[in-house]
Design an enzyme around this catalytic site. Structure first.
Site, mmCIF file in Angstrom:
data_model
loop_
_atom_site.group_PDB
_atom_site.id
_atom_site.type_symbol
_atom_site.label_atom_id
_atom_site.label_comp_id
_atom_site.label_asym_id
_atom_site.label_seq_id
_atom_site.Cartn_x
_atom_site.Cartn_y
_atom_site.Cartn_z
ATOM 1 N N ASN A 24 0.806 -1.225 0.000
ATOM 2 C CA ASN A 24 0.000 0.000 0.000
ATOM 3 C C ASN A 24 0.843 1.281 0.000
ATOM 4 O OD1 ASN A 24 0.810 -0.667 2.616
ATOM 5 N ND2 ASN A 24 -0.987 0.252 3.574
ATOM 6 N N LYS A 55 12.866 -6.483 0.876
ATOM 7 C CA LYS A 55 12.011 -7.235 -0.048
ATOM 8 C C LYS A 55 10.655 -6.542 -0.160
ATOM 9 C CE LYS A 55 9.259 -10.717 0.552
ATOM 10 N NZ LYS A 55 8.188 -10.339 -0.413
ATOM 11 N N GLY A 103 2.700 -5.568 7.280
ATOM 12 C CA GLY A 103 1.745 -6.392 6.543
ATOM 13 C C GLY A 103 0.658 -6.931 7.439
ATOM 14 N N VAL A 125 -1.585 -9.552 9.937
ATOM 15 C CA VAL A 125 -1.336 -10.245 11.200
ATOM 16 C C VAL A 125 -0.891 -11.693 10.975
ATOM 17 C CG1 VAL A 125 -2.378 -11.039 13.356
ATOM 18 C CG2 VAL A 125 -2.866 -8.734 12.508
ATOM 19 N N PRO A 126 -1.581 -12.482 10.132
ATOM 20 C CA PRO A 126 -1.129 -13.870 9.933
ATOM 21 C C PRO A 126 0.304 -13.970 9.418
ATOM 22 C CG PRO A 126 -3.350 -13.581 9.071
ATOM 23 C CD PRO A 126 -2.846 -12.219 9.413
ATOM 24 N N THR A 127 0.678 -13.109 8.466
ATOM 25 C CA THR A 127 2.046 -13.151 7.957
ATOM 26 C C THR A 127 3.027 -12.674 9.022
ATOM 27 O OG1 THR A 127 1.223 -12.719 5.724
ATOM 28 C CG2 THR A 127 3.576 -12.409 6.092
ATOM 29 N N GLU A 145 4.698 -4.159 12.108
ATOM 30 C CA GLU A 145 3.623 -3.168 11.967
ATOM 31 C C GLU A 145 2.526 -3.862 11.184
ATOM 32 O OE1 GLU A 145 1.066 -1.045 10.604
ATOM 33 O OE2 GLU A 145 2.517 -0.093 9.256
ATOM 34 N N CYS A 166 -3.482 0.578 6.865
ATOM 35 C CA CYS A 166 -3.630 -0.261 8.056
ATOM 36 C C CYS A 166 -4.198 0.504 9.243
ATOM 37 C CB CYS A 166 -2.293 -0.888 8.421
ATOM 38 S SG CYS A 166 -0.948 0.305 8.556
ATOM 39 N N GLU A 194 -10.773 -6.598 9.248
ATOM 40 C CA GLU A 194 -10.133 -5.569 8.441
ATOM 41 C C GLU A 194 -10.465 -5.791 6.966
ATOM 42 O OE1 GLU A 194 -5.819 -3.351 8.269
ATOM 43 O OE2 GLU A 194 -5.817 -5.539 8.410
ATOM 44 N N GLU A 239 7.927 2.407 14.427
ATOM 45 C CA GLU A 239 8.636 3.028 13.320
ATOM 46 C C GLU A 239 8.521 4.534 13.488
ATOM 47 O OE1 GLU A 239 8.999 0.215 9.705
ATOM 48 O OE2 GLU A 239 6.858 0.662 9.891
#
Length: 505
Positions: free
Chosen positions: A168, A191, A243, A245-247, A265, A299, A402, A479
């Site tokens: 995003n 990455k 990114g 939450v699961p990742t 984050e 986010c 979300e 951050e």
């Protein structure tokens, strides 16, 4: 690097930093998108390369050549070599290795409007300048001890850091992660998201052109496999991820194998509280900013809008009026305020949330439909009309999950105590906002909101000087701001004996 000052699509073929604009208005990438050792690198794809699409047209923008184990190894080794040189410089030396002017850039790969893209690039520039200025201030502490002895602490860089970005804010996130890492004396392998691979490599070129040693910032393209190789690499000292939450959970698990510190984050389902004493015009503008920036793909968006019951009808009337007036279309046009969503699957997912909300009893007040621009070149793009849902309740899917699209869910409330309980009833805690003229209430409410980034009478303002991050499942670490120095350094304590050793033996 790319430098755009266009208000419409070019009519002749031009090339900017690896992006070729054809006379038809299409865009394709000519230059390699992997970058290490101070230069773009063409790699042999390890499997069939994946297409990357231009959201505004639906055309193929480029092919993504994912980095495998050999490329990861080379990039990490180059980063390690750069770290050996970079970490020995003083903070003032590191601060001079920066570029003060980062050209205005269009995030063609993302689909957001050029107006927002310019703001994102400006945010990246400010981030680089801020941490360049902070580099010379890094210092430890002197502690006086008994008998003339003393101790001191040293802030030392970690080594090779890995940054993994989201789609995003491709350019901005690359800067938000790399600038503090480099200012603290680290090197980085970054990455990007495989959906938006184009712009991070331009930042790497900016650092190189500014005089950074080759290998200081490297860019590796790829998906889950490339990310896994980076997280597990024994010479990687830290991982910073933005990114879902699961990742984020998977990243943390992989990093834990080597006890690597992480900054995460992650997602949000943030509440925005509008009290009846609010300045209504500002509250409406705040709600729009909290839901429709970057096509709602933010986010921290305040997608649960709680409005005190007495002003709800007036609030909804004005929100719907202004939402319907949002200009949708070609993101390269200066008057566009909402471009395309990032991909066709994501557009389908967001539209599916709208349909589910209607089935669960929410009232569709406006929008929530696929939008087809009149320009023939854009008719394959991933557009939708911004959506406002009324009569929402706390148990609806649109309120609990979300959506990450231009969908505002509006709920009513009666009392402060009630709305605080409902606002905090979420496993996520990235952001929150409150609109009220009552200063005491504003600070009282913010104190009780379980969120890492809170706004009073505004929303989605992220100055680089202010730490940004979440509570609960929305992440770990911060951050931006001075506190980020702690996440990219390690503390060494040194004891200095000025007398004789007092031995028990």
């Amino acid at each position: 690097m790319l430098a755009f000052a266009m208000r419409s699509r070019p009519t002749a073929a031009k090339v900017y930093g690896g992006l070729r604009y054809a006379s038809s208005g299409s865009v394709d990438v000519q230059a390699p998108l992997n970058f290490w050792g101070g230069a773009r690198r063409k790699i042999q794809p390890h499997s069939d390369s994946d297409p990357v699409y231009e959201p505004s047209t639906g055309r193929v923008l480029c092919r993504l050549d994912a980095a495998g184990a050999p490329e990861v190894e080379q990039a990490v080794q180059d980063a390690q070599s750069a770290f050996a040189v970079w970490s020995k410089m003083s903070g003032m030396e590191r601060s001079r290795r920066r570029r003060e002017e980062i050209a205005e850039m269009e995030v063609v790969n993302n689909g957001k409007s050029i107006t927002e893209a310019r703001l994102d690039v400006d945010s990246a520039r400010l981030c680089v300048e801020y941490y360049a200025g902070l580099a010379g201030t890094l210092a430890g502490q002197h502690i006086q001890l008994a008998g003339g002895s003393f101790a001191y602490t040293r802030r030392e860089p970690l080594g090779v850091c890995v940054g993994i970005g989201a789609w995003n804010y491709p350019f901005q996130i690359a800067a938000w992660k790399s600038a503090p890492a480099l200012a603290c004396g680290n090197s980085m392998v970054f990455k990007p998201s495989p959906l938006t691979p184009v712009t991070a490599v331009l930042l790497a070129e900016v650092y190189t052109q500014a005089g950074a040693p080759p290998g200081l910032l490297n860019v590796l393209q790829g998906g889950q496999e490339t990310g896994s190789l980076l997280c597990h690499h024994p010479q990687v000292a830290k991982v910073s991820f933005t990114g879902s939450v699961p990742t984020g959970k998977k990243i943390m698990e992989m990093a834990s194998k080597g006890l690597k510190p992480v900054t995460l984050e992650l997602g949000g389902k943030s509440p925005l509280l509008v009290f009846e004493d609010s300045e209504l015009d500002n509250a409406v503008k705040g709600a729009l900013m909290a839901n429709f920036l970057s096509q709602g793909q933010v986010c921290s968006n305040g997608t649960r809008v709680f409005v005190q019951r007495r002003i709800l009808p007036e609030f909804l009337k004005e929100v719907v009026k202004r939402t319907r007036a949002i200009q949708i279309g070609d993101p390269l046009h200066g008057d566009t305020r909402m471009g395309a969503l990032v991909s066709q699957p994501h557009l389908n997912k967001v539209l599916g949330f709208v349909e589910q909300a209607k089935q669960e009893g929410a009232v569709l007040l406006c929008g929530g439909e696929r939008f087809t621009p009149s320009d023939p070149k854009l008719q394959g793009g991933y557009y939708m009309t911004p959506c406002v849902l009324g009569d929402c309740t706390d148990d609806m899917t649109c309120v609990r999950e979300e959506i990450f699209g231009p969908v505002m869910s509006v709920l009513s409330f009666d009392t402060e105590e009630e709305v605080l309980r409902r606002a905090n009833d979420s496993p996520l805690g990235l952001a929150a906002g409150v609109f009220t003229r009552d200063v005491k209430r504003a600070h009282r409410v913010v104190e009780q909101l379980k969120a890492g980034s809170c706004f009073i009478n505004n929303y989605n303002i992220t100055p680089v000087e202010v730490p940004f991050g979440g509570f609960k499942m929305s992440g770990i670490g911060r951050e931006n701001g001075q506190v980020t120095v702690e996440h990219y350094t390690q503390l060494k304590s040194v004891y200095v004996e000025m007398g004789d050793v007092d031995s028990l033996f």
